[in-house]
Write an enzyme that holds these catalytic residues in place. Structure first.
Site, PDB file in Angstrom:
ATOM      1  N   GLY A  42      33.941 -49.277  32.271  1.00 17.95           N
ATOM      2  CA  GLY A  42      33.009 -49.002  33.377  1.00 17.95           C
ATOM      3  C   GLY A  42      33.752 -48.805  34.686  1.00 17.95           C
ATOM      4  O   GLY A  42      33.709 -49.655  35.579  1.00 17.95           O
ATOM      5  N   SER A  84      34.195 -45.101  36.239  1.00 16.07           N
ATOM      6  CA  SER A  84      33.652 -43.958  36.988  1.00 16.07           C
ATOM      7  C   SER A  84      32.203 -44.172  37.408  1.00 16.07           C
ATOM      8  O   SER A  84      31.420 -44.809  36.704  1.00 16.07           O
ATOM      9  CB  SER A  84      33.712 -42.696  36.131  1.00 16.07           C
ATOM     10  N   GLU A  88      46.393 -45.686  29.893  1.00 14.40           N
ATOM     11  CA  GLU A  88      45.403 -44.748  29.351  1.00 14.40           C
ATOM     12  C   GLU A  88      46.026 -43.362  29.221  1.00 14.40           C
ATOM     13  O   GLU A  88      45.866 -42.688  28.223  1.00 14.40           O
ATOM     14  CB  GLU A  88      44.182 -44.728  30.279  1.00 14.40           C
TER      15      GLU A  88
HETATM   16  C1  LIG Z   1      34.199 -36.882  28.123  1.00 13.10           C
HETATM   17  C2  LIG Z   1      34.512 -37.846  29.227  1.00 13.10           C
HETATM   18  C3  LIG Z   1      34.646 -39.190  28.936  1.00 13.10           C
HETATM   19  C4  LIG Z   1      34.906 -40.111  29.956  1.00 13.10           C
HETATM   20  N1  LIG Z   1      34.933 -41.443  29.643  1.00 13.10           N
HETATM   21  C5  LIG Z   1      34.991 -42.351  30.647  1.00 13.10           C
HETATM   22  C6  LIG Z   1      34.831 -43.744  30.358  1.00 13.10           C
HETATM   23  O1  LIG Z   1      34.684 -44.170  29.212  1.00 13.10           O
HETATM   24  N2  LIG Z   1      34.828 -44.606  31.393  1.00 13.10           N
HETATM   25  C7  LIG Z   1      35.014 -44.209  32.671  1.00 13.10           C
HETATM   26  O2  LIG Z   1      35.036 -45.057  33.556  1.00 13.10           O
HETATM   27  N3  LIG Z   1      35.160 -42.900  32.986  1.00 13.10           N
HETATM   28  C8  LIG Z   1      35.143 -41.965  31.996  1.00 13.10           C
HETATM   29  N4  LIG Z   1      35.251 -40.627  32.282  1.00 13.10           N
HETATM   30  C9  LIG Z   1      35.341 -40.219  33.692  1.00 13.10           C
HETATM   31  C10 LIG Z   1      36.608 -39.521  34.078  1.00 13.10           C
HETATM   32  O3  LIG Z   1      37.665 -40.419  34.264  1.00 13.10           O
HETATM   33  C11 LIG Z   1      36.292 -38.687  35.331  1.00 13.10           C
HETATM   34  O4  LIG Z   1      35.422 -37.650  34.916  1.00 13.10           O
HETATM   35  C12 LIG Z   1      37.503 -38.109  35.979  1.00 13.10           C
HETATM   36  O5  LIG Z   1      38.245 -39.126  36.600  1.00 13.10           O
HETATM   37  C13 LIG Z   1      37.160 -37.011  37.015  1.00 13.10           C
HETATM   38  O6  LIG Z   1      36.203 -37.470  37.922  1.00 13.10           O
HETATM   39  P1  LIG Z   1      34.848 -36.649  38.237  1.00 13.10           P
HETATM   40  O7  LIG Z   1      34.242 -36.254  36.921  1.00 13.10           O
HETATM   41  O8  LIG Z   1      34.041 -37.474  39.182  1.00 13.10           O
HETATM   42  O9  LIG Z   1      35.297 -35.310  38.942  1.00 13.10           O
HETATM   43  P2  LIG Z   1      35.633 -35.106  40.498  1.00 13.10           P
HETATM   44  O10 LIG Z   1      36.505 -36.204  40.962  1.00 13.10           O
HETATM   45  O11 LIG Z   1      34.351 -34.857  41.212  1.00 13.10           O
HETATM   46  O12 LIG Z   1      36.470 -33.785  40.425  1.00 13.10           O
HETATM   47  C14 LIG Z   1      35.881 -32.494  40.293  1.00 13.10           C
HETATM   48  C15 LIG Z   1      37.018 -31.465  40.357  1.00 13.10           C
HETATM   49  O13 LIG Z   1      37.724 -31.574  41.594  1.00 13.10           O
HETATM   50  C16 LIG Z   1      39.105 -31.806  41.368  1.00 13.10           C
HETATM   51  N5  LIG Z   1      39.644 -32.748  42.355  1.00 13.10           N
HETATM   52  C17 LIG Z   1      39.087 -33.901  42.766  1.00 13.10           C
HETATM   53  N6  LIG Z   1      39.889 -34.522  43.674  1.00 13.10           N
HETATM   54  C18 LIG Z   1      40.979 -33.736  43.816  1.00 13.10           C
HETATM   55  C19 LIG Z   1      42.176 -33.827  44.589  1.00 13.10           C
HETATM   56  N7  LIG Z   1      42.402 -34.878  45.392  1.00 13.10           N
HETATM   57  N8  LIG Z   1      43.097 -32.830  44.493  1.00 13.10           N
HETATM   58  C20 LIG Z   1      42.885 -31.766  43.673  1.00 13.10           C
HETATM   59  N9  LIG Z   1      41.760 -31.616  42.903  1.00 13.10           N
HETATM   60  C21 LIG Z   1      40.825 -32.582  42.986  1.00 13.10           C
HETATM   61  C22 LIG Z   1      39.159 -32.433  39.984  1.00 13.10           C
HETATM   62  O14 LIG Z   1      40.402 -32.271  39.370  1.00 13.10           O
HETATM   63  C23 LIG Z   1      38.053 -31.683  39.250  1.00 13.10           C
HETATM   64  O15 LIG Z   1      38.514 -30.440  38.786  1.00 13.10           O
HETATM   65  C24 LIG Z   1      35.059 -39.664  31.293  1.00 13.10           C
HETATM   66  C25 LIG Z   1      34.943 -38.302  31.574  1.00 13.10           C
HETATM   67  C26 LIG Z   1      34.677 -37.402  30.576  1.00 13.10           C
HETATM   68  C27 LIG Z   1      34.533 -35.940  30.924  1.00 13.10           C
END
Ligand SMILES: Cc1cc2nc3c(=O)[nH]c(=O)nc-3n(C[C@H](O)[C@H](O)[C@H](O)COP(=O)(O)OP(=O)(O)OC[C@H]3O[C@@H](n4cnc5c(N)ncnc54)[C@H](O)[C@@H]3O)c2cc1C
Length: 371
Positions: free
Chosen positions: A127, A129, A245
């Site tokens: 938990g 994100s 991870e």
């Molecule tokens: C299938 C799946 C399983 C997952 N499982 C888990 C889980 O079990 N537990 C958990 O806690 N989380 C989980 N996650 C979450 C995952 O770690 C996040 O999706 C990830 O960290 C990206 O965050 P976001 O989706 O909020 O995208 P955002 O942070 O909103 O990013 C959107 C886009 O902007 C880009 N971006 C953002 N900031 C920057 C920057 N500073 N510089 C350049 N580019 C940037 C990103 O690379 C991306 O392309 C999972 C995600 C997926 C898709």
């Protein structure tokens, strides 16, 4: 190029191969090789067989079931497991929360959780994100307010993988909203998912599967004893966990196995010539990644992952996607209705989870290249 193993390491490799291919049921391994989904029961069964033989958590401290293996042996164990189609020990347990508890939690929490975590008697969910806290994880807003001997937790987590199976969830929560830096007010808390106020809601993915969830916390009361380490020091533990991870996401052995399958299919269909150069170039890239994985392993000391784990994460995920794209191309139009298309779509996730590849590039620029 092949890795030249010493006779002892070669013997170790053969022992691992023998164990994985004879002790883990064929019905489970063939599902992994066909890239089908496993049930919770199958994953538990496989991990419990590994654990009974002391092969589920070799990276943990010895007293909690770890092994005094060299980094190379750990690499061989991991690679042979993937090559044999053995489901890897559940990452949330084996490489995420387990090492955090073993390194940072109280003796009481270690005794309470580590054996059950290794044996998958407890299924952990992650938990971290939240809807507005993914890459910018330190912006998380789920709060834990202390009331006597309890924290009262409110907020929402998202993308919780396999949270529908979760018995417990390890959480990052905000315990000091007034801290001068947002990273300083975060704690690492363990929550029983059957506690009143916890709601799990599935999210459908692009491939039609349901492997991720939203999890809501509505006045969830959690004993203060479930805090890992010190209050407001959770960011340190989270960084340690995220490095581990990333190491696990490279999946070199699994990509090598899928590439071998692609080669077989291309041969069967008489199109090997057409795809030969792509296959060879992917084979070379996977070998290069394997070497990098060994270098990262060799430079990770004291259980702390090397910053180059970000390199493994990026390259590993790029190659996983390239191999599944190759399989689609070899199948041609038939792929649109085959299982491979589902795998292809599902693999879009690997460049996002565990920290998106764009963000990993920033980490590499700052911590490795010094830019
Ligand atoms: C299938 C799946 C399983 C997952 N499982 C888990 C889980 O079990 N537990 C958990 O806690 N989380 C989980 N996650 C979450 C995952 O770690 C996040 O999706 C990830 O960290 C990206 O965050 P976001 O989706 O909020 O995208 P955002 O942070 O909103 O990013 C959107 C886009 O902007 C880009 N971006 C953002 N900031 C920057 C920057 N500073 N510089 C350049 N580019 C940037 C990103 O690379 C991306 O392309 C999972 C995600 C997926 C898709």
């Amino acid at each position: 190029m092949r890795l030249q193993l010493s006779p002892e390491d070669q013997k170790f490799r053969e022992e691992m191969r023998e164990f994985f291919t004879t002790q883990i049921p064929e019905r489970i391994r063939s599902k992994v090789i066909a890239r089908q989904e496993l049930s919770k029961e199958e994953m538990v069964e496989s991990q419990q067989i590994l654990n009974a033989a002391g092969l589920a958590v070799p990276g943990w401290p010895l007293e909690w079931g770890g092994k005094d293996w060299s980094q190379l042996q750990r690499h061989i164990w991991h690679e042979e497991m993937q090559l044999a189609g053995v489901p890897q020990p559940l990452a949330f347990n084996a490489s995420m929360v387990g090492p955090v508890i073993a390194n940072f939690a109280s003796q009481e929490l270690k005794e309470r959780f580590l054996a059950k975590t290794a044996n998958l008697d407890i299924w952990w969910a992650q938990g971290f994100s939240e809807p507005d806290a993914g890459s910018d994880l330190a912006s998380l807003r789920t709060t834990a307010v202390r009331e006597g001997d309890e924290y009262v937790v409110n907020g929402q987590k998202t993308w919780t993988t396999l949270g529908q199976y979760g018995d417990w969830i390890f959480m990052l929560v905000r315990t000091d909203p007034a801290a001068p830096k947002k990273q300083q007010g975060i704690s690492f808390l363990l929550i029983d998912m059957t506690t009143p106020g916890v709601t799990v809601r599935p999210i459908e993915l692009i491939d039609g599967g349901f492997e991720v969830n939203e999890v809501f916390f509505d006045n969830v009361r959690v004993p203060v004893g479930n805090l890992v380490g010190e209050e407001n020091a959770g960011w340190t533990y989270a960084k340690f966990l995220l490095g581990n991870e990333r190491v696990g996401i490279a999946q070199v052995g699994a990509s090598q196995r899928h590439l071998a399958t692609a080669k077989e299919i291309a041969k069967e269909r008489g199109v090997l010539d057409r795809f030969a150069s792509r296959i060879v170039s992917l084979e070379s890239e996977l070998l290069a990644l394997e070497t990098t994985a060994l270098r990262v392993a060799a430079h990770s000391d004291g259980g702390k992952p090397h910053p180059a784990s970000s390199v493994l994460k990026i390259k590993g995920s790029v190659l996983i996607q390239a191999v599944s794209e190759l399989l689609m191309d070899i199948e041609g139009p038939a792929a649109t209705t085959s299982w491979n298309s589902r795998v292809f779509l599902n693999n879009r996730k690997v460049s996002i989870f565990g920290g998106s590849n764009e963000v990993q590039r920033t980490i590499i620029a700052g911590t490795i290249l010094g830019l």
